[in-house]
Design a protein around this motif. Structure first.
Motif, PDB file in Angstrom:
ATOM      1  N   ASN A 186       2.380   8.653   3.472  1.00 55.28           N
ATOM      2  CA  ASN A 186       2.824  10.035   3.622  1.00 55.28           C
ATOM      3  C   ASN A 186       1.609  10.959   3.573  1.00 55.28           C
ATOM      4  N   PHE A 187       1.331  11.638   4.692  1.00 51.47           N
ATOM      5  CA  PHE A 187       0.213  12.570   4.771  1.00 51.47           C
ATOM      6  C   PHE A 187      -1.094  11.905   4.312  1.00 51.47           C
ATOM      7  N   SER A 188      -1.340  10.723   4.788  1.00 49.75           N
ATOM      8  CA  SER A 188      -2.524   9.965   4.352  1.00 49.75           C
ATOM      9  C   SER A 188      -3.139   9.216   5.530  1.00 49.75           C
ATOM     10  N   GLY A 189      -4.371   8.813   5.336  1.00 54.80           N
ATOM     11  CA  GLY A 189      -5.069   8.001   6.324  1.00 54.80           C
ATOM     12  C   GLY A 189      -5.423   6.654   5.731  1.00 54.80           C
ATOM     13  N   ILE A 190      -5.041   5.579   6.411  1.00 51.78           N
ATOM     14  CA  ILE A 190      -5.275   4.225   5.919  1.00 51.78           C
ATOM     15  C   ILE A 190      -6.087   3.454   6.958  1.00 51.78           C
ATOM     16  N   GLN A 191      -7.120   2.774   6.509  1.00 51.20           N
ATOM     17  CA  GLN A 191      -7.937   1.935   7.383  1.00 51.20           C
ATOM     18  C   GLN A 191      -7.874   0.501   6.885  1.00 51.20           C
ATOM     19  N   LEU A 192      -7.447  -0.396   7.750  1.00 54.57           N
ATOM     20  CA  LEU A 192      -7.369  -1.819   7.424  1.00 54.57           C
ATOM     21  C   LEU A 192      -8.418  -2.555   8.237  1.00 54.57           C
ATOM     22  N   TYR A 193      -9.301  -3.248   7.540  1.00 50.10           N
ATOM     23  CA  TYR A 193     -10.344  -4.032   8.206  1.00 50.10           C
ATOM     24  C   TYR A 193      -9.962  -5.515   8.108  1.00 50.10           C
ATOM     25  N   VAL A 194      -9.673  -6.118   9.242  1.00 49.50           N
ATOM     26  CA  VAL A 194      -9.186  -7.498   9.261  1.00 49.50           C
ATOM     27  C   VAL A 194     -10.154  -8.374  10.055  1.00 49.50           C
ATOM     28  N   ILE A 249       0.854  -1.185   0.000  1.00 54.99           N
ATOM     29  CA  ILE A 249       0.000   0.000   0.000  1.00 54.99           C
ATOM     30  C   ILE A 249       0.886   1.229   0.000  1.00 54.99           C
ATOM     31  N   GLU A 250       0.744   2.060  -1.022  1.00 57.91           N
ATOM     32  CA  GLU A 250       1.475   3.319  -1.097  1.00 57.91           C
ATOM     33  C   GLU A 250       0.472   4.452  -1.188  1.00 57.91           C
ATOM     34  N   ALA A 251       0.526   5.384  -0.252  1.00 60.61           N
ATOM     35  CA  ALA A 251      -0.447   6.475  -0.219  1.00 60.61           C
ATOM     36  C   ALA A 251       0.255   7.793   0.060  1.00 60.61           C
ATOM     37  N   SER A 252      -0.049   8.792  -0.766  1.00 61.54           N
ATOM     38  CA  SER A 252       0.474  10.138  -0.585  1.00 61.54           C
ATOM     39  C   SER A 252      -0.682  11.124  -0.709  1.00 61.54           C
ATOM     40  N   PHE A 253      -0.965  11.846   0.366  1.00 65.60           N
ATOM     41  CA  PHE A 253      -2.025  12.843   0.379  1.00 65.60           C
ATOM     42  C   PHE A 253      -3.357  12.236  -0.085  1.00 65.60           C
ATOM     43  N   GLY A 254      -3.691  11.095   0.460  1.00 66.07           N
ATOM     44  CA  GLY A 254      -4.942  10.442   0.102  1.00 66.07           C
ATOM     45  C   GLY A 254      -5.445   9.582   1.245  1.00 66.07           C
ATOM     46  N   SER A 255      -6.429   8.751   0.946  1.00 66.33           N
ATOM     47  CA  SER A 255      -6.970   7.834   1.949  1.00 66.33           C
ATOM     48  C   SER A 255      -7.337   6.521   1.286  1.00 66.33           C
ATOM     49  N   ALA A 256      -7.263   5.456   2.060  1.00 68.91           N
ATOM     50  CA  ALA A 256      -7.573   4.133   1.528  1.00 68.91           C
ATOM     51  C   ALA A 256      -8.232   3.281   2.607  1.00 68.91           C
ATOM     52  N   GLU A 257      -9.239   2.534   2.192  1.00 64.05           N
ATOM     53  CA  GLU A 257      -9.862   1.535   3.051  1.00 64.05           C
ATOM     54  C   GLU A 257      -9.625   0.177   2.402  1.00 64.05           C
ATOM     55  N   VAL A 258      -9.059  -0.756   3.155  1.00 55.71           N
ATOM     56  CA  VAL A 258      -8.737  -2.075   2.614  1.00 55.71           C
ATOM     57  C   VAL A 258      -9.386  -3.128   3.501  1.00 55.71           C
ATOM     58  N   ILE A 315      -2.687   5.128  10.561  1.00 58.01           N
ATOM     59  CA  ILE A 315      -3.110   3.786  10.151  1.00 58.01           C
ATOM     60  C   ILE A 315      -4.023   3.241  11.241  1.00 58.01           C
ATOM     61  N   THR A 316      -5.238   2.917  10.869  1.00 55.75           N
ATOM     62  CA  THR A 316      -6.197   2.367  11.820  1.00 55.75           C
ATOM     63  C   THR A 316      -6.529   0.932  11.438  1.00 55.75           C
ATOM     64  N   ILE A 317      -6.354   0.031  12.375  1.00 57.05           N
ATOM     65  CA  ILE A 317      -6.656  -1.398  12.165  1.00 57.05           C
ATOM     66  C   ILE A 317      -7.925  -1.718  12.923  1.00 57.05           C
ATOM     67  N   THR A 318      -8.962  -2.124  12.198  1.00 57.40           N
ATOM     68  CA  THR A 318     -10.252  -2.424  12.815  1.00 57.40           C
ATOM     69  C   THR A 318     -10.551  -3.909  12.640  1.00 57.40           C
ATOM     70  N   TYR A 319     -10.829  -4.600  13.747  1.00 56.04           N
ATOM     71  CA  TYR A 319     -11.173  -6.005  13.705  1.00 56.04           C
ATOM     72  C   TYR A 319     -12.673  -6.160  13.521  1.00 56.04           C
TER      73      TYR A 319
END
Length: 244
Positions: free
Chosen positions: A189-197, A161-170, A239-243
């Motif tokens: 870099n300057f991004s918000g990432i959410q991982l749902y596991v 996962i590569e993120a620059s000035f963006g957001s991603a939900e996986v 980076i937020t990891i949500t179970y």
């Protein structure tokens, strides 16, 4: 281990400077100013090999703000110099982002794996892009936009996962890992990432964060069926990891 030596050496030097300065041999500096200066320098030095532009410009801006009187730049602190750092970071990413991708430490470590990825799963669009992806190796890229990815792989091994000035939900809840482990490499870099596991997975965090954070929500403590190993770097991001 190298990162521990690096930070340990910086902290020891900072402690020595604090003692010597209080004894009058060097210009005095408050302990909080000294500690923040050491942190900024450490982030700056560690960001240069990876061409992390935000990790280079913002520590310089913070140092300039702290020592504006000594440097004679009080006229441009604090907001002007922070705006310069922000605009400079965005500009450098736009101009040299591709070069950085080929040369930074994170891509060197995973160059062989990246060459095997399905490059069509890399998206760079405005708005929010949502789709399902599969395969043993999955690559997700976002820049100045938002993406949502539902991973449906039956033999998932690695996710980049590569993120620059963006957001991603996986979402990993429909992914299968017969090996028992999936490695997720991040370059944030300057991004918000959410991982749902899945709630019965364990997440092992090895991410190096510079002015960033990694948080876990709804962590499960029951029987484990898989492991997600988080590697890479996170600068000025979350980076937020949500179970689930």
């Amino acid at each position: 281990m190298k990162r521990n030596y690096f930070w340990g050496s910086f902290l020891i030097l900072a402690a020595a400077y604090l003692v010597v300065s209080q004894m009058g041999y060097l210009p005095k500096m408050g302990p909080f100013t000294l500690i923040f200066t050491v942190v900024c320098l450490a982030v700056l030095i560690s960001s240069i090999p990876r061409l992390n532009f935000g990790g280079i410009l913002f520590p310089l801006a913070f140092i300039g703000i702290m020592y504006d009187k000594q440097l004679g730049i009080t006229a441009i602190t604090p907001w002007t110099i922070l705006l310069v750092a922000l605009l400079g970071t965005i500009g450098f990413y736009l101009l040299f982002g591709r070069f950085r991708k080929k040369n930074c430490h994170w891509h060197k470590c995973h160059h062989k794996k990246i060459s095997a990825y399905d490059t069509e799963s890399w998206q760079e669009k405005g708005g929010t892009d949502s789709e399902s992806v599969e395969g043993e190796f999955v690559a997700i890229r976002v820049s100045f936009s938002s993406v949502i990815r539902y991973i449906t792989s039956t033999n998932l091994q690695t996710v980049n996962i590569e993120a620059s000035f963006g957001s991603a939900e996986v979402y990993f809840d429909h992914a299968q890992i017969p090996s028992g482990n999936v490695t997720v490499n991040v370059d944030i870099n300057f991004s918000g990432i959410q991982l749902y596991v899945p709630h019965n997975w364990q997440v092992i965090n090895h991410v190096a964060s510079s002015f960033g954070a990694v948080n876990e929500e709804n962590k499960h403590t029951g029987e484990l069926t898989g492991t997600l190993t988080l590697e890479g770097s996170n600068s000025f991001g979350g980076i937020t990891i949500t179970y689930i």
